[in-house]
Design a protein around this motif. Structure first.
Motif, PDB file in Angstrom:
ATOM      1  N   SER A   1       0.753  -1.408   0.176  1.00 47.64           N
ATOM      2  CA  SER A   1      -0.096  -0.043  -0.054  1.00 47.64           C
ATOM      3  C   SER A   1       0.742   1.109  -0.107  1.00 47.64           C
ATOM      4  CB  SER A   1      -1.055  -0.037   1.159  1.00 47.64           C
ATOM      5  OG  SER A   1      -0.110  -0.117   2.410  1.00 47.64           O
ATOM      6  N   TRP A   2       2.146   0.964   0.324  1.00 47.84           N
ATOM      7  CA  TRP A   2       2.838   2.301   0.177  1.00 47.84           C
ATOM      8  C   TRP A   2       4.238   2.257  -0.144  1.00 47.84           C
ATOM      9  CZ3 TRP A   2       6.357   3.359   4.668  1.00 47.84           C
ATOM     10  CH2 TRP A   2       6.130   2.148   5.761  1.00 47.84           C
ATOM     11  N   ASN A   3       5.127   3.183  -0.671  1.00 49.41           N
ATOM     12  CA  ASN A   3       6.214   3.116  -1.052  1.00 49.41           C
ATOM     13  C   ASN A   3       7.407   3.810  -0.607  1.00 49.41           C
ATOM     14  OD1 ASN A   3       8.380   2.423  -2.971  1.00 49.41           O
ATOM     15  ND2 ASN A   3       7.884   3.957  -4.382  1.00 49.41           N
ATOM     16  N   VAL A   4       8.505   3.531  -0.324  1.00 44.59           N
ATOM     17  CA  VAL A   4       9.477   4.505   0.594  1.00 44.59           C
ATOM     18  C   VAL A   4      10.964   4.056  -0.330  1.00 44.59           C
ATOM     19  CG1 VAL A   4      11.051   4.725   2.571  1.00 44.59           C
ATOM     20  CG2 VAL A   4       8.459   4.215   2.799  1.00 44.59           C
TER      21      VAL A   4
ATOM     22  N   ASP B   1      15.435  14.559  13.822  1.00 43.62           N
ATOM     23  CA  ASP B   1      15.298  13.870  14.951  1.00 43.62           C
ATOM     24  C   ASP B   1      15.263  12.176  14.456  1.00 43.62           C
ATOM     25  OD1 ASP B   1      12.859  14.387  13.544  1.00 43.62           O
ATOM     26  OD2 ASP B   1      11.628  13.368  15.095  1.00 43.62           O
ATOM     27  N   LEU B   2      15.107  12.008  13.300  1.00 46.28           N
ATOM     28  CA  LEU B   2      15.344  10.290  12.903  1.00 46.28           C
ATOM     29  C   LEU B   2      16.582   9.994  12.340  1.00 46.28           C
ATOM     30  CD1 LEU B   2      12.025  10.555  10.519  1.00 46.28           C
ATOM     31  CD2 LEU B   2      12.286   9.709  12.951  1.00 46.28           C
ATOM     32  N   ALA B   3      17.433  11.000  12.310  1.00 46.08           N
ATOM     33  CA  ALA B   3      18.865  10.587  11.855  1.00 46.08           C
ATOM     34  C   ALA B   3      19.519   9.927  13.008  1.00 46.08           C
ATOM     35  CB  ALA B   3      19.849  11.972  11.406  1.00 46.08           C
TER      36      ALA B   3
ATOM     37  N   PHE C   1       6.379   9.086  12.312  1.00 49.19           N
ATOM     38  CA  PHE C   1       6.641   9.374  10.944  1.00 49.19           C
ATOM     39  C   PHE C   1       6.252   8.049   9.939  1.00 49.19           C
ATOM     40  CE2 PHE C   1       9.923   8.712   7.915  1.00 49.19           C
ATOM     41  CZ  PHE C   1       9.657  10.127   6.954  1.00 49.19           C
ATOM     42  N   GLY C   2       6.436   6.819  10.621  1.00 48.03           N
ATOM     43  CA  GLY C   2       5.610   5.737  10.119  1.00 48.03           C
ATOM     44  C   GLY C   2       4.363   5.811   9.640  1.00 48.03           C
ATOM     45  N   ARG C   3       3.500   6.243  10.489  1.00 54.31           N
ATOM     46  CA  ARG C   3       2.078   6.551  10.242  1.00 54.31           C
ATOM     47  C   ARG C   3       1.984   7.616   8.969  1.00 54.31           C
ATOM     48  NH1 ARG C   3       1.918   6.066  15.607  1.00 54.31           N
ATOM     49  NH2 ARG C   3       1.779   8.269  15.927  1.00 54.31           N
ATOM     50  N   GLU C   4       2.772   8.348   9.176  1.00 56.38           N
ATOM     51  CA  GLU C   4       2.641   9.761   8.228  1.00 56.38           C
ATOM     52  C   GLU C   4       3.140   9.076   6.474  1.00 56.38           C
ATOM     53  OE1 GLU C   4       4.203  14.069   7.190  1.00 56.38           O
ATOM     54  OE2 GLU C   4       5.047  12.764   9.083  1.00 56.38           O
ATOM     55  N   CYS C   5       4.151   8.353   6.786  1.00 63.01           N
ATOM     56  CA  CYS C   5       4.581   7.698   5.471  1.00 63.01           C
ATOM     57  C   CYS C   5       3.573   6.629   4.964  1.00 63.01           C
ATOM     58  CB  CYS C   5       5.828   6.617   5.341  1.00 63.01           C
ATOM     59  SG  CYS C   5       7.358   7.826   5.981  1.00 63.01           S
ATOM     60  N   ARG C   6       2.845   5.954   5.657  1.00 61.16           N
ATOM     61  CA  ARG C   6       1.666   5.023   5.257  1.00 61.16           C
ATOM     62  C   ARG C   6       0.429   5.875   4.654  1.00 61.16           C
ATOM     63  NH1 ARG C   6       4.173   2.693   9.699  1.00 61.16           N
ATOM     64  NH2 ARG C   6       4.845   0.284   9.270  1.00 61.16           N
ATOM     65  N   SER C   7       0.521   7.026   5.183  1.00 64.04           N
ATOM     66  CA  SER C   7      -0.613   7.630   4.669  1.00 64.04           C
ATOM     67  C   SER C   7      -0.540   8.449   3.212  1.00 64.04           C
ATOM     68  CB  SER C   7      -1.159   8.983   5.742  1.00 64.04           C
ATOM     69  OG  SER C   7      -0.223   9.905   5.579  1.00 64.04           O
ATOM     70  N   ARG C   8       0.870   8.182   2.664  1.00 61.44           N
ATOM     71  CA  ARG C   8       1.098   8.892   1.484  1.00 61.44           C
ATOM     72  C   ARG C   8       1.604   7.702   0.378  1.00 61.44           C
ATOM     73  NH1 ARG C   8       1.927  14.297   2.215  1.00 61.44           N
ATOM     74  NH2 ARG C   8       2.236  14.790   4.527  1.00 61.44           N
ATOM     75  N   PRO C   9       1.212   7.792  -0.824  1.00 65.93           N
ATOM     76  CA  PRO C   9       1.707   6.668  -1.762  1.00 65.93           C
ATOM     77  C   PRO C   9       3.168   6.564  -1.875  1.00 65.93           C
ATOM     78  CG  PRO C   9       0.674   8.418  -2.862  1.00 65.93           C
ATOM     79  CD  PRO C   9       0.573   8.844  -1.318  1.00 65.93           C
TER      80      PRO C   9
ATOM     81  N   SER D   1       9.561  -2.851   7.799  1.00 61.82           N
ATOM     82  CA  SER D   1       9.532  -4.058   8.364  1.00 61.82           C
ATOM     83  C   SER D   1       8.762  -3.894   9.966  1.00 61.82           C
ATOM     84  CB  SER D   1      10.820  -4.391   8.886  1.00 61.82           C
ATOM     85  OG  SER D   1      11.435  -3.584   9.817  1.00 61.82           O
ATOM     86  N   THR D   2       8.543  -2.783  10.108  1.00 62.94           N
ATOM     87  CA  THR D   2       7.608  -2.550  11.335  1.00 62.94           C
ATOM     88  C   THR D   2       6.000  -2.616  11.113  1.00 62.94           C
ATOM     89  OG1 THR D   2       9.329  -0.931  12.200  1.00 62.94           O
ATOM     90  CG2 THR D   2       7.187  -0.785  13.345  1.00 62.94           C
TER      91      THR D   2
END
Length: 126
Positions: free
Chosen positions: A9-12, A50-52, A88-96, A121-122
């Motif tokens: 459902s999502w691409n990173v 903050d993610l670095a 941030f993971g939730r935010e990514c999942r909300s974007r294609p 993987s999370t």
């Protein structure tokens, strides 16, 4: 171009910030601003320092290939204890399409690759 991984459902994607923008939700995940890149040229949607990896971990790693595996393990421990990662993971999942940007020369051994793999993987929310 750096490797990509997809979930149904999502691409990173991961990409050097020095490459031309090509769409997606663009997020710089370096603690330091990359040399020679203007903020307008970067075309960022967010800069998530903050993610670095911590300054200590980044300095220890020094982009030395012989330290890569241990860097991955140490950075994943930092990510597990980082309260901003889940949101941030939730935010990514909300974007294609999310593009994690990095400044390192090595396209396969950098923090964006570890973060992408960690996010994919999370498990997301049920």
């Amino acid at each position: 171009m750096a490797a990509e991984r997809e979930s149904p459902s999502w691409n990173v994607r991961v990409k050097r910030i020095y490459e031309s923008p090509d769409g997606g939700f663009r997020v710089l995940v370096d603690r330091l601003w990359p040399r020679g890149v203007s903020k307008s040229r970067a075309g960022l949607d967010e800069w998530r320092k903050d993610l670095a990896p911590s300054t200590e971990l980044r300095t220890w790693f020094g982009h030395r290939g012989d330290r890569w595996e241990e860097f991955v393990q140490r950075y994943r421990v930092e990510l597990e204890g980082n309260p901003g990662v889940a949101g941030f993971g939730r935010e990514c999942r909300s974007r294609p399409d999310t593009v994690l940007l990095f400044g390192a020369r090595n396209e396969t051994e950098n923090e964006a690759v570890v973060l992408r793999d960690y996010l994919l993987s999370t498990p997301g929310p049920a």
